[in-house]
Design a protein around this motif. Structure first.
Motif, PDB file in Angstrom:
ATOM      1  N   CYS A  73     -55.292  49.969 -13.884  1.00  0.00           N
ATOM      2  CA  CYS A  73     -53.968  50.103 -14.476  1.00  0.00           C
ATOM      3  C   CYS A  73     -53.644  48.878 -15.318  1.00  0.00           C
ATOM      4  N   TYR A 130     -45.598  54.159  -7.842  1.00  0.00           N
ATOM      5  CA  TYR A 130     -46.976  53.925  -8.284  1.00  0.00           C
ATOM      6  C   TYR A 130     -47.911  53.894  -7.092  1.00  0.00           C
ATOM      7  N   THR A 132     -48.601  57.040  -9.791  1.00  0.00           N
ATOM      8  CA  THR A 132     -47.638  58.095 -10.117  1.00  0.00           C
ATOM      9  C   THR A 132     -47.856  59.389  -9.331  1.00  0.00           C
ATOM     10  N   GLU A 156     -53.922  54.222 -15.518  1.00  0.00           N
ATOM     11  CA  GLU A 156     -52.499  54.239 -15.852  1.00  0.00           C
ATOM     12  C   GLU A 156     -52.177  53.036 -16.716  1.00  0.00           C
TER      13      GLU A 156
END
Length: 158
Positions: A73, A130, A132, A156
């Protein structure tokens, strides 16, 4: 790339513990996330998961299980962009009382509190969480048990 260990911590009633974070420069921007953080020096991910859990929540009585999920991420936070390779460990505990005295200075400026969530509450929330798809991932975990190998989640970028 920052190496991170996170814990999907479940109590005896299958509630999950999440922290309520916010942007230090804009407290109106909030989200919920699992306990965990970056590895220090040559620390293993499992050791980091245990250390971070203790620092952020005060919970030390935990049975740490397998790595459930992995994700990459990228997000802005506290004036910089963070790029992370996260591993999510399954954790089980009977210790539901939390204590935040071990949080770092940045965590004290960016964590509003902690909360145990039922799977139903997590599925129904409109708040940002998170990763998600956490509600869906948790439901699959509870229905099917841990995966045979870590599931790689989509990258992400916020």
């Amino acid at each position: 790339m920052r190496r991170v260990a996170r814990v999907v911590l479940l109590d005896p009633h299958d509630r999950i513990l999440l922290l309520h974070g916010y942007e230090p420069d804009d407290p109106a921007v909030t989200w919920w996330f699992t306990p965990g953080g970056g590895l220090e020096d040559d620390e293993s991910r499992e050791r980091a998961a245990r250390r971070e859990l203790a620092e952020e929540t005060g919970i030390t009585d935990v049975e740490l299980g397998p790595v459930l999920w992995r994700r990459v991420c990228s997000f802005p936070f506290a004036g910089r962009r963070w790029n992370q390779d996260e591993w999510y460990y399954l954790g089980r505990t009977r210790q539901t009382a939390t204590r935040t005295a071990g949080q770092t200075e940045l965590e004290r400026r960016s964590v509003r509190g902690l909360r145990w969530w039922t799977p139903g509450e997590l599925a129904a929330t409109r708040e940002t969480v998170y990763p998600t798809r956490l509600a869906e991932l948790l439901r699959t975990l509870l229905d099917e048990g841990p995966p045979g190998a870590p599931v790689v989640l989509e990258t992400e970028r916020v």
